[in-house]
Structures are given as structure tokens and as C-alpha cells.
Write a protein that holds these residues in place. Structure first.
Motif, PDB file in Angstrom:
ATOM      1  N   SER A 184      -6.384   0.260  -1.468  1.00  0.00           N
ATOM      2  CA  SER A 184      -5.854  -0.251  -2.732  1.00  0.00           C
ATOM      3  C   SER A 184      -4.340  -0.080  -2.752  1.00  0.00           C
ATOM      4  CB  SER A 184      -6.478   0.488  -3.913  1.00  0.00           C
ATOM      5  OG  SER A 184      -5.958   1.806  -3.997  1.00  0.00           O
ATOM      6  N   GLY A 225      -4.672   5.473  -5.380  1.00  0.00           N
ATOM      7  CA  GLY A 225      -5.937   4.774  -5.511  1.00  0.00           C
ATOM      8  C   GLY A 225      -6.781   4.905  -4.256  1.00  0.00           C
ATOM      9  N   PRO A 226      -7.999   4.355  -4.279  1.00  0.00           N
ATOM     10  CA  PRO A 226      -8.868   4.410  -3.096  1.00  0.00           C
ATOM     11  C   PRO A 226      -8.187   3.796  -1.881  1.00  0.00           C
ATOM     12  CG  PRO A 226     -10.058   3.591  -5.020  1.00  0.00           C
ATOM     13  CD  PRO A 226      -8.616   3.636  -5.405  1.00  0.00           C
ATOM     14  N   ALA A 227      -8.598   4.218  -0.703  1.00  0.00           N
ATOM     15  CA  ALA A 227      -8.026   3.688   0.535  1.00  0.00           C
ATOM     16  C   ALA A 227      -8.098   2.166   0.534  1.00  0.00           C
ATOM     17  CB  ALA A 227      -8.770   4.250   1.741  1.00  0.00           C
ATOM     18  N   ASP A 276      -1.790  10.658  -8.377  1.00  0.00           N
ATOM     19  CA  ASP A 276      -2.984  10.221  -7.660  1.00  0.00           C
ATOM     20  C   ASP A 276      -2.699   8.897  -6.967  1.00  0.00           C
ATOM     21  OD1 ASP A 276      -5.599  10.370  -6.737  1.00  0.00           O
ATOM     22  OD2 ASP A 276      -6.421   9.278  -8.453  1.00  0.00           O
ATOM     23  N   ASP A 279       0.849  -1.185   0.000  1.00  0.00           N
ATOM     24  CA  ASP A 279       0.000   0.000   0.000  1.00  0.00           C
ATOM     25  C   ASP A 279       0.892   1.245   0.000  1.00  0.00           C
ATOM     26  OD1 ASP A 279      -1.704   2.121   0.542  1.00  0.00           O
ATOM     27  OD2 ASP A 279      -2.864   1.039   2.048  1.00  0.00           O
ATOM     28  N   ARG A 324       0.260   4.201   0.778  1.00  0.00           N
ATOM     29  CA  ARG A 324       0.046   5.029   1.971  1.00  0.00           C
ATOM     30  C   ARG A 324       0.845   4.490   3.151  1.00  0.00           C
ATOM     31  NH1 ARG A 324      -4.672   5.108  -0.857  1.00  0.00           N
ATOM     32  NH2 ARG A 324      -5.691   7.146  -1.166  1.00  0.00           N
TER      33      ARG A 324
END
Length: 233
Positions: free
Chosen positions: A195, A191-193, A189, A160, A162
Motif C-alpha cells: 500500500s 499501511g499494509p505491504a 504507522d 510506496d 517503504r
């Protein structure tokens, strides 16, 4: 015993930190303190807070303490050289309070004359000076979870982004699968949390292998192929 006592005093003197005002002076509140093109000095016993991007300086000499404001993003310090001397301190984040924003020091050829011993365009400390730099904890590399084709703008990672503390605006490189030079890409960008995808700009300039890939190799002892899987990045 006398020798040990003297040695202890000597060591204590060597690591004596900057001692000055508890509350730093905001540099932005005294913009005329160092004009563009000047040889700026942070005096001993003074504590300045870098809370703006000052004009380009010929040089900056820090004899007191210059603390970078951790709460402001993209501050820039531009000078011909930056010298921390005496018991001066340059602090850009600490171990317990790291710098999480973008902080940039630009070294130019703006100085009127080189430093007599250190030369031109440098960031250096001498005497008992301290230069403290602590950035955000950062995962500096990971693997591709799948192939990325030339022209693609999205890639899937093994981890991930993040969790690696990657952010929009960070610049990354993708190791080449074939011969060639690694090209930098900017993360535009996440991806969604939950992802593991990121979008990059510019799009991929080449094909990159990722994930598990079967490798077939003919053994020297028999004609039967050996099958294995290789995780590539």
C-alpha cells in the motif's frame, strides 16, 4: 621528475587516514574513562567504539578514531563541543555500510570555557581530521495521491513509503496548500505491504490538496474555459 615525486609524497601525506588498532575498544567497557562534565579525549592511535550513550561531557576531542556502533539504535553523544583534530576520525556509517539507526549528537552549553579559536557549541574538524557521516538511502519527498482533510490521520502517497525507506517514528512535513507554516508530523504507522498509506500524529492541522485536480481558467480570447489537470502535493 624530482618535483613530481615530492608533490606525490605531499599529496599522500595529506590524505593519510587514521592508523591504529584494528579492533576498536568498547567505550561502554570503560565507563570511567570519561566522567560526566569532563573534557574527554580519544588519544591518537586509539580506536574507540561508541556503543552506549555516555554522560554529558564538557567537550570531546578526537585525535584517534571514534566509530559509532551501527547496530544500536538511538545512541546519543552529548557534549559542549566535539572537535576532531590531527589525523583523528569520527565515523558515523560509511558509504558501503551506512548508519541505518538513529544517531544523535547534542551540543550543549556544558563546556567550562570556549575553544580558543572555534568558540562554543560546535562539531568541527581541523588539521587532517575526517568526519564521515553516511545515513540510510532515503527518499526525501513525494506527492500526495489524494486530498487530506483537516483532522485526518491517514494519507495516501504517490509512492510506496517503504520504497522511500520511510519508517515509523520519522518526522515529515506536508507543504501547505494555502499560506501558512508547514507543520511537522510523526509517522506512527505504515499501511499494509504494497500500500501507499501512512498514518500521522497529530492529525492534519489543515486541508491539503493532493492528486490530480481540474483547473478551469477563462481564456482572454474567448469565454470558453480551459481545462487542465494539476498534480499538487
Amino acid at each position: 621528475m624530482a618535483f613530481l615525486l615530492c608533490l606525490g609524497l605531499l599529496l599522500a601525506d595529506l590524505v593519510t587516514p587514521f592508523v591504529g588498532a584494528a579492533s576498536p575498544k568498547s567505550w561502554s567497557s570503560m565507563p570511567n574513562r570519561c566522567a560526566a562534565g569532563s573534557n574527554c579525549v580519544v588519544p591518537a592511535e586509539e580506536h574507540w567504539l561508541l556503543d552506549w550513550s555516555p554522560p554529558e561531557l564538557a567537550s570531546l576531542t578526537i585525535r584517534g578514531k571514534l566509530e559509532w556502533d551501527r547496530g544500536i539504535d538511538d545512541l546519543q553523544l552529548t557534549a559542549g563541543y566535539v572537535l576532531v583534530e590531527g589525523k583523528g576520525t569520527l565515523e558515523i556509517g560509511t558509504e558501503s555500510q551506512p548508519m541505518s539507526n538513529l544517531a544523535t549528537i547534542n551540543l550543549t552549553d556544558a563546556q567550562a570555557s570556549p575553544h580558543p579559536t572555534l568558540g562554543s557549541r560546535f562539531l568541527a574538524g581541523q588539521d587532517k581530521a575526517q568526519i564521515l557521516m553516511h545515513g540510510r538511502p532515503l527518499g526525501t519527498w513525494t506527492l500526495l495521491a489524494r486530498d487530506v482533510a483537516q483532522g485526518e490521520s491517514e494519507m495516501e502517497l504517490k509512492e510506496d513509503p517503504r520504497a522511500l525507506s520511510w519508517r515509523i517514528g520519522d518526522v515529515i512535513g506536508i507543504a501547505t496548500t494555502n499560506r501558512g507554516r508547514t507543520q511537522p508530523y510523526k509517522i506512527v504507522d505504515l499501511g499494509p505491504a504494497g500500500s501507499k498509506t501512512v498514518k500521522i500524529d497529530p492529525p492534519a492541522a489543515a486541508d491539503y490538496w493532493g492528486g490530480w485536480r481540474p483547473i478551469h481558467h477563462a481564456s482572454g480570447r474567448s469565454s470558453s474555459p480551459i481545462k487542465c489537470r494539476l498534480y499538487v502535493n
